[in-house]
Scaffold this motif. Structure first.
Motif, PDB file in Angstrom:
ATOM      1  N   TRP A 161     -32.371 -63.751 -41.425  1.00  0.00           N
ATOM      2  CA  TRP A 161     -32.979 -63.826 -40.095  1.00  0.00           C
ATOM      3  C   TRP A 161     -32.865 -62.514 -39.317  1.00  0.00           C
ATOM      4  CZ3 TRP A 161     -29.784 -63.115 -35.875  1.00  0.00           C
ATOM      5  CH2 TRP A 161     -28.407 -63.294 -36.080  1.00  0.00           C
ATOM      6  N   GLN A 162     -31.790 -61.755 -39.537  1.00  0.00           N
ATOM      7  CA  GLN A 162     -31.660 -60.484 -38.816  1.00  0.00           C
ATOM      8  C   GLN A 162     -32.724 -59.483 -39.263  1.00  0.00           C
ATOM      9  OE1 GLN A 162     -27.447 -60.324 -39.941  1.00  0.00           O
ATOM     10  NE2 GLN A 162     -26.954 -60.011 -37.783  1.00  0.00           N
ATOM     11  N   GLU A 163     -32.926 -59.394 -40.589  1.00  0.00           N
ATOM     12  CA  GLU A 163     -33.978 -58.521 -41.100  1.00  0.00           C
ATOM     13  C   GLU A 163     -35.350 -58.992 -40.636  1.00  0.00           C
ATOM     14  OE1 GLU A 163     -31.605 -59.948 -42.800  1.00  0.00           O
ATOM     15  OE2 GLU A 163     -30.573 -58.490 -44.097  1.00  0.00           O
ATOM     16  N   ALA A 164     -35.539 -60.306 -40.588  1.00  0.00           N
ATOM     17  CA  ALA A 164     -36.827 -60.849 -40.149  1.00  0.00           C
ATOM     18  C   ALA A 164     -37.086 -60.526 -38.687  1.00  0.00           C
ATOM     19  CB  ALA A 164     -36.862 -62.358 -40.383  1.00  0.00           C
ATOM     20  N   ARG A 165     -36.070 -60.610 -37.851  1.00  0.00           N
ATOM     21  CA  ARG A 165     -36.252 -60.254 -36.438  1.00  0.00           C
ATOM     22  C   ARG A 165     -36.611 -58.782 -36.291  1.00  0.00           C
ATOM     23  NH1 ARG A 165     -31.486 -63.411 -32.984  1.00  0.00           N
ATOM     24  NH2 ARG A 165     -32.489 -65.483 -33.068  1.00  0.00           N
ATOM     25  N   ALA A 166     -35.985 -57.942 -37.091  1.00  0.00           N
ATOM     26  CA  ALA A 166     -36.296 -56.522 -37.018  1.00  0.00           C
ATOM     27  C   ALA A 166     -37.750 -56.265 -37.398  1.00  0.00           C
ATOM     28  CB  ALA A 166     -35.360 -55.736 -37.938  1.00  0.00           C
ATOM     29  N   GLU A 167     -38.222 -56.900 -38.469  1.00  0.00           N
ATOM     30  CA  GLU A 167     -39.608 -56.723 -38.891  1.00  0.00           C
ATOM     31  C   GLU A 167     -40.566 -57.343 -37.881  1.00  0.00           C
ATOM     32  OE1 GLU A 167     -43.043 -55.845 -41.228  1.00  0.00           O
ATOM     33  OE2 GLU A 167     -41.040 -54.964 -40.997  1.00  0.00           O
ATOM     34  N   ALA A 168     -40.220 -58.499 -37.323  1.00  0.00           N
ATOM     35  CA  ALA A 168     -41.084 -59.119 -36.317  1.00  0.00           C
ATOM     36  C   ALA A 168     -41.212 -58.219 -35.089  1.00  0.00           C
ATOM     37  CB  ALA A 168     -40.533 -60.488 -35.916  1.00  0.00           C
ATOM     38  N   SER A 169     -40.142 -57.528 -34.729  1.00  0.00           N
ATOM     39  CA  SER A 169     -40.198 -56.604 -33.595  1.00  0.00           C
ATOM     40  C   SER A 169     -41.150 -55.453 -33.876  1.00  0.00           C
ATOM     41  CB  SER A 169     -38.792 -56.060 -33.294  1.00  0.00           C
ATOM     42  OG  SER A 169     -37.935 -57.094 -32.869  1.00  0.00           O
ATOM     43  N   ILE A 170     -41.167 -54.980 -35.118  1.00  0.00           N
ATOM     44  CA  ILE A 170     -42.101 -53.921 -35.504  1.00  0.00           C
ATOM     45  C   ILE A 170     -43.537 -54.429 -35.408  1.00  0.00           C
ATOM     46  CG2 ILE A 170     -42.927 -52.595 -37.488  1.00  0.00           C
ATOM     47  CD1 ILE A 170     -39.954 -52.317 -38.317  1.00  0.00           C
ATOM     48  N   ARG A 171     -43.776 -55.618 -35.940  1.00  0.00           N
ATOM     49  CA  ARG A 171     -45.144 -56.148 -35.928  1.00  0.00           C
ATOM     50  C   ARG A 171     -45.612 -56.458 -34.511  1.00  0.00           C
ATOM     51  NH1 ARG A 171     -46.434 -59.526 -41.425  1.00  0.00           N
ATOM     52  NH2 ARG A 171     -45.018 -58.384 -42.834  1.00  0.00           N
ATOM     53  N   GLU A 172     -44.724 -56.994 -33.684  1.00  0.00           N
ATOM     54  CA  GLU A 172     -45.101 -57.266 -32.290  1.00  0.00           C
ATOM     55  C   GLU A 172     -45.368 -55.962 -31.554  1.00  0.00           C
ATOM     56  OE1 GLU A 172     -45.491 -59.872 -28.742  1.00  0.00           O
ATOM     57  OE2 GLU A 172     -45.962 -59.933 -30.881  1.00  0.00           O
ATOM     58  N   ALA A 173     -44.547 -54.950 -31.798  1.00  0.00           N
ATOM     59  CA  ALA A 173     -44.747 -53.656 -31.138  1.00  0.00           C
ATOM     60  C   ALA A 173     -46.082 -53.041 -31.527  1.00  0.00           C
ATOM     61  CB  ALA A 173     -43.603 -52.707 -31.497  1.00  0.00           C
ATOM     62  N   ALA A 174     -46.426 -53.115 -32.805  1.00  0.00           N
ATOM     63  CA  ALA A 174     -47.712 -52.572 -33.239  1.00  0.00           C
ATOM     64  C   ALA A 174     -48.864 -53.308 -32.561  1.00  0.00           C
ATOM     65  CB  ALA A 174     -47.834 -52.672 -34.757  1.00  0.00           C
ATOM     66  N   ALA A 175     -48.761 -54.631 -32.485  1.00  0.00           N
ATOM     67  CA  ALA A 175     -49.809 -55.427 -31.849  1.00  0.00           C
ATOM     68  C   ALA A 175     -49.942 -55.074 -30.371  1.00  0.00           C
ATOM     69  CB  ALA A 175     -49.500 -56.916 -32.012  1.00  0.00           C
ATOM     70  N   LEU A 176     -48.830 -54.962 -29.683  1.00  0.00           N
ATOM     71  CA  LEU A 176     -48.877 -54.669 -28.257  1.00  0.00           C
ATOM     72  C   LEU A 176     -49.387 -53.264 -27.989  1.00  0.00           C
ATOM     73  CD1 LEU A 176     -45.528 -56.346 -27.134  1.00  0.00           C
ATOM     74  CD2 LEU A 176     -47.853 -57.230 -26.886  1.00  0.00           C
ATOM     75  N   ALA A 177     -49.031 -52.327 -28.855  1.00  0.00           N
ATOM     76  CA  ALA A 177     -49.543 -50.965 -28.696  1.00  0.00           C
ATOM     77  C   ALA A 177     -51.059 -50.949 -28.848  1.00  0.00           C
ATOM     78  CB  ALA A 177     -48.892 -50.038 -29.713  1.00  0.00           C
ATOM     79  N   ILE A 178     -51.588 -51.727 -29.782  1.00  0.00           N
ATOM     80  CA  ILE A 178     -53.039 -51.822 -29.957  1.00  0.00           C
ATOM     81  C   ILE A 178     -53.685 -52.438 -28.720  1.00  0.00           C
ATOM     82  CG2 ILE A 178     -54.848 -53.017 -31.260  1.00  0.00           C
ATOM     83  CD1 ILE A 178     -52.988 -52.675 -33.747  1.00  0.00           C
ATOM     84  N   ILE A 179     -53.070 -53.497 -28.183  1.00  0.00           N
ATOM     85  CA  ILE A 179     -53.594 -54.125 -26.962  1.00  0.00           C
ATOM     86  C   ILE A 179     -53.592 -53.133 -25.804  1.00  0.00           C
ATOM     87  CG2 ILE A 179     -53.143 -55.921 -25.237  1.00  0.00           C
ATOM     88  CD1 ILE A 179     -52.004 -57.621 -27.580  1.00  0.00           C
ATOM     89  N   GLU A 180     -52.586 -52.259 -25.776  1.00  0.00           N
ATOM     90  CA  GLU A 180     -52.496 -51.242 -24.721  1.00  0.00           C
ATOM     91  C   GLU A 180     -53.483 -50.094 -24.941  1.00  0.00           C
ATOM     92  OE1 GLU A 180     -50.904 -51.054 -21.952  1.00  0.00           O
ATOM     93  OE2 GLU A 180     -49.239 -52.493 -22.034  1.00  0.00           O
ATOM     94  N   GLY A 181     -54.152 -50.082 -26.086  1.00  0.00           N
ATOM     95  CA  GLY A 181     -55.169 -49.058 -26.336  1.00  0.00           C
ATOM     96  C   GLY A 181     -54.777 -47.979 -27.318  1.00  0.00           C
ATOM     97  N   ALA A 182     -53.577 -48.065 -27.893  1.00  0.00           N
ATOM     98  CA  ALA A 182     -53.142 -47.051 -28.855  1.00  0.00           C
ATOM     99  C   ALA A 182     -53.747 -47.334 -30.222  1.00  0.00           C
ATOM    100  CB  ALA A 182     -51.616 -47.032 -28.947  1.00  0.00           C
ATOM    101  N   ARG A 183     -54.103 -46.290 -30.941  1.00  0.00           N
ATOM    102  CA  ARG A 183     -54.592 -46.433 -32.309  1.00  0.00           C
ATOM    103  C   ARG A 183     -53.382 -46.282 -33.236  1.00  0.00           C
ATOM    104  NH1 ARG A 183     -60.319 -43.499 -33.312  1.00  0.00           N
ATOM    105  NH2 ARG A 183     -60.106 -44.856 -35.142  1.00  0.00           N
ATOM    106  N   THR A 184     -52.915 -47.392 -33.735  1.00  0.00           N
ATOM    107  CA  THR A 184     -51.720 -47.389 -34.569  1.00  0.00           C
ATOM    108  C   THR A 184     -51.799 -48.559 -35.535  1.00  0.00           C
ATOM    109  OG1 THR A 184     -49.294 -47.220 -34.509  1.00  0.00           O
ATOM    110  CG2 THR A 184     -50.319 -48.808 -32.993  1.00  0.00           C
ATOM    111  N   SER A 185     -50.760 -48.733 -36.331  1.00  0.00           N
ATOM    112  CA  SER A 185     -50.723 -49.821 -37.305  1.00  0.00           C
ATOM    113  C   SER A 185     -49.279 -50.237 -37.509  1.00  0.00           C
ATOM    114  CB  SER A 185     -51.318 -49.373 -38.642  1.00  0.00           C
ATOM    115  OG  SER A 185     -50.461 -48.399 -39.257  1.00  0.00           O
TER     116      SER A 185
END
Length: 278
Positions: free
Chosen positions: A47-71
């Motif tokens: 679960w700790q590794e999963a939370r870390a990866e989920a934070s990466i995926r959520e951050a990428a999604a939010l950056a895209i919503i904010e207008g950043a071109r990232t993945s």
């Protein structure tokens, strides 16, 4: 009509919208998806590794919503090499800062699996402090490259915009409705500049985890809107209308995002179990 002239939805309207049959059905679907996520095999020990990866995926999604071109791959690479220094360009700096805010948030979540029979205590964090911390982290790399002045960090664009957010957080509506309200308020009102959407999504994620709706902390709600920002904009118009039917449309949309985010979380859990995230 200007944005300033529009009225923020009242907490009472939020409660009424959450009580509608269609919204209750959407919330039930979200709860069921999160229950499935909770019992993913990969979360038993990872679960700790999963939370870390989920934070990466959520951050990428939010950056895209904010207008950043990232993945997701870009943000994962940045997280692995992050030393607190400046990023190479504004989009990377924003994505890196949002990842820092998401990871800091996840680090405060109660542990998922413990040997103790006692229920883990939820950290007590005053909401204004949580909000300020999320914005400081989200802007940290932008500050480092001189794109955002330190004086504007954790400072609302209008101090009066925080009051509705605090009222939604105190509202006795279901946690999913409260999370939906907080996400919408920060997105529509641009409480901060930049990264207001990311701050609102972070507060919403905190609500879901600490109120027991998503105890895993592995759901990735932002992924849904990152796939189709235009759809999210149309749904947000329901919130802007400030009436019961409009709020119902937005909460239903947010719940669909939680269902999608739980699916992403299950994918994370499977990859953790397999020992391969990339």
């Amino acid at each position: 009509m200007s944005i300033e002239a529009l009225v923020d939805p009242a907490p009472g309207t939020l409660r009424a919208a959450a009580a509608r049959a269609d919204v209750a059905s959407a919330m039930e679907e979200a709860h069921a998806a999160l229950a499935d996520l909770r019992f993913s095999e990969g979360l038993r020990r990872g679960w700790q590794e999963a939370r870390a990866e989920a934070s990466i995926r959520e951050a990428a999604a939010l950056a895209i919503i904010e207008g950043a071109r990232t993945s997701v791959d870009d943000v994962r690479a940045a997280s692995m090499s992050d030393r607190g220094g400046p990023s190479s360009d504004p989009a990377s700096a924003l994505a890196c800062g949002i990842w820092r805010s998401q990871w800091s948030l996840a680090s405060r979540f109660p542990p998922l699996n413990t040997r103790s029979a006692a229920r883990p205590r939820t950290p007590s964090v005053p909401l204004p402090s949580l909000i300020a911390g999320l914005h400081r982290d989200a802007c940290s790399a932008l500050v480092a490259v001189g794109l955002v002045p330190t004086s504007s960090v954790a400072v609302p664009t209008d101090p009066s915009l925080l009051a509705p957010a605090l009222a939604y957080a105190r509202c006795d509506a279901p946690a999913l409705a409260v999370a939906a309200a907080l996400s919408a308020h920060f997105r529509f009102r641009r409480v901060f500049e930049p990264a207001s959407c990311a701050v609102g999504a972070g507060v919403a994620r905190w609500i879901l985890v600490t109120r027991g709706v998503d105890p895993t902390g592995v759901c990735v709600p932002g992924a849904y809107d990152a796939v189709d920002p235009a759809r999210a904009g149309r749904a947000l118009a329901g919130w802007v209308s400030a009436d019961e039917a409009g709020l119902a449309r937005w909460i239903t949309h947010y719940c669909a995002g939680v269902v999608y985010g739980a699916r992403v979380g299950r994918d994370v859990a499977r990859h953790v179990q397999a020992g391969r995230l990339a």
